[in-house]
Design a protein around this motif. Sequence first.
Motif, PDB file in Angstrom:
ATOM      1  N   GLU A 130       0.842  -1.202   0.000  1.00 51.74           N
ATOM      2  CA  GLU A 130       0.000   0.000   0.000  1.00 51.74           C
ATOM      3  C   GLU A 130       0.879   1.255   0.000  1.00 51.74           C
ATOM      4  O   GLU A 130       0.648   2.190  -0.772  1.00 51.74           O
ATOM      5  N   VAL A 141     -11.696  13.539  -7.910  1.00 50.61           N
ATOM      6  CA  VAL A 141     -11.558  14.892  -7.352  1.00 50.61           C
ATOM      7  C   VAL A 141     -10.441  15.619  -8.096  1.00 50.61           C
ATOM      8  O   VAL A 141      -9.259  15.337  -7.903  1.00 50.61           O
ATOM      9  N   GLU A 194      -6.015   2.838   4.567  1.00 46.50           N
ATOM     10  CA  GLU A 194      -6.534   4.188   4.267  1.00 46.50           C
ATOM     11  C   GLU A 194      -5.518   5.273   4.615  1.00 46.50           C
ATOM     12  O   GLU A 194      -5.866   6.285   5.255  1.00 46.50           O
ATOM     13  N   THR A 196     -13.812  13.138  -1.809  1.00 48.45           N
ATOM     14  CA  THR A 196     -12.876  12.065  -2.179  1.00 48.45           C
ATOM     15  C   THR A 196     -13.261  10.752  -1.508  1.00 48.45           C
ATOM     16  O   THR A 196     -13.226   9.680  -2.123  1.00 48.45           O
ATOM     17  N   ASN A 225     -15.601   7.969  -2.775  1.00 53.80           N
ATOM     18  CA  ASN A 225     -15.071   6.941  -3.673  1.00 53.80           C
ATOM     19  C   ASN A 225     -14.053   6.086  -2.921  1.00 53.80           C
ATOM     20  O   ASN A 225     -13.296   6.610  -2.108  1.00 53.80           O
ATOM     21  N   PRO A 226     -14.017   4.789  -3.234  1.00 52.35           N
ATOM     22  CA  PRO A 226     -12.962   3.984  -2.620  1.00 52.35           C
ATOM     23  C   PRO A 226     -11.613   4.438  -3.154  1.00 52.35           C
ATOM     24  O   PRO A 226     -11.531   4.959  -4.265  1.00 52.35           O
ATOM     25  N   CYS A 227     -10.588   4.269  -2.372  1.00 51.99           N
ATOM     26  CA  CYS A 227      -9.226   4.564  -2.823  1.00 51.99           C
ATOM     27  C   CYS A 227      -8.962   3.760  -4.101  1.00 51.99           C
ATOM     28  O   CYS A 227      -9.268   2.568  -4.179  1.00 51.99           O
ATOM     29  N   ALA A 228      -8.423   4.424  -5.120  1.00 50.90           N
ATOM     30  CA  ALA A 228      -8.185   3.762  -6.416  1.00 50.90           C
ATOM     31  C   ALA A 228      -7.264   2.557  -6.259  1.00 50.90           C
ATOM     32  O   ALA A 228      -7.402   1.552  -6.966  1.00 50.90           O
ATOM     33  N   ILE A 229      -6.329   2.650  -5.324  1.00 53.93           N
ATOM     34  CA  ILE A 229      -5.394   1.538  -5.091  1.00 53.93           C
ATOM     35  C   ILE A 229      -6.138   0.351  -4.477  1.00 53.93           C
ATOM     36  O   ILE A 229      -6.048  -0.777  -4.967  1.00 53.93           O
ATOM     37  N   THR A 265      -8.395  -1.358  -6.980  1.00 56.38           N
ATOM     38  CA  THR A 265      -7.686  -2.213  -7.939  1.00 56.38           C
ATOM     39  C   THR A 265      -7.301  -3.545  -7.293  1.00 56.38           C
ATOM     40  O   THR A 265      -7.492  -4.618  -7.881  1.00 56.38           O
TER      41      THR A 265
END
Lengths: 156, 156
Positions: A6, A142, B91, B104, B107-111, B114
């Motif tokens: 991460e 964003v 997070e 922001t 939305n889920p974190c893009a990482i 994935t």
Amino acid sequence: MSQGVEWSLHACLNLAWAHGAAVTATRLAALNDLSPTSLNKQLQLLAKAGIVRSTSGPAGGFVLARDPSAITVLDVVEAIEGSAGAFRCAEIRQRGPLPASGRTLRNPCAIAATMARAEDAWRDVLASTTIADLSATVEGQVRGVPVAVRSWLTAG
Amino acid sequence: MSQGVEWSLHACLNLAWAHGAAVTATRLAALNDLSPTSLNKQLQLLAKAGIVRSTSGPAGGFVLARDPSAITVLDVVEAIEGSAGAFRCAEIRQRGPLPASGRTLRNPCAIAATMARAEDAWRDVLASTTIADLSATVEGQVRGVPVAVRSWLTAG
């Protein structure tokens, strides 16, 4: 999977947003309130894998070694975790009183083959997503995040 | 991933071949030259997940609790390893001087998203393969394996 994955993915994303400006491990770590020593260890692994490189001198630090569109999530994950799959087959079918042999061994163990197919599917997703894709996703969510991050990283 | 996954998948396959005959952990372990104590721990996890059940009495042991076609590889893997994915998102985007917030965070974190897509792809493969499928693959490779295993398991 270690938390280094991460951290490293965020570091690559932040370096992509730095647009080639060298950023120290300390500053990158501060951006996400991480241990600079621990993040530096991950950055060394990324450097070894040719994903980032360090520049020396008073304005030295880390930069991405390739375009963000040429760095996949899988590249980063494997730089940190290695490329061995999570499932390790010990070929226990060859042990005991009825060991698989001869004709049977010409085929992979059905269990190992299934686990390998699953890991291939996992790798396919990670190999088809680049740091540039992640960046586009965040900016789509964003607008302005990349600019704000770049400003902060290069203000130090 | 622990070696308990490989052991448990082989144990389920062997129990499928036992066709409902109860088999002790000791005998199952002997078939692949495994530690009976360690295999018994895995069998307890499989029992807790409703994949096998133990029968008591002098001829007691373990049997599959469901038809082999109703037990997926994913069922077995999750019984041993739990259902949490390998990637744990902490997070870290919410930490530091530019924390993700408000819009922001909708939305889920893009990482994380994935990594979750990759784990879903991995799960899909394992959920679409049953113990009955594995059995058919082995028998397609070398006929007679199931019969030989059943004979050995029930001869004790």
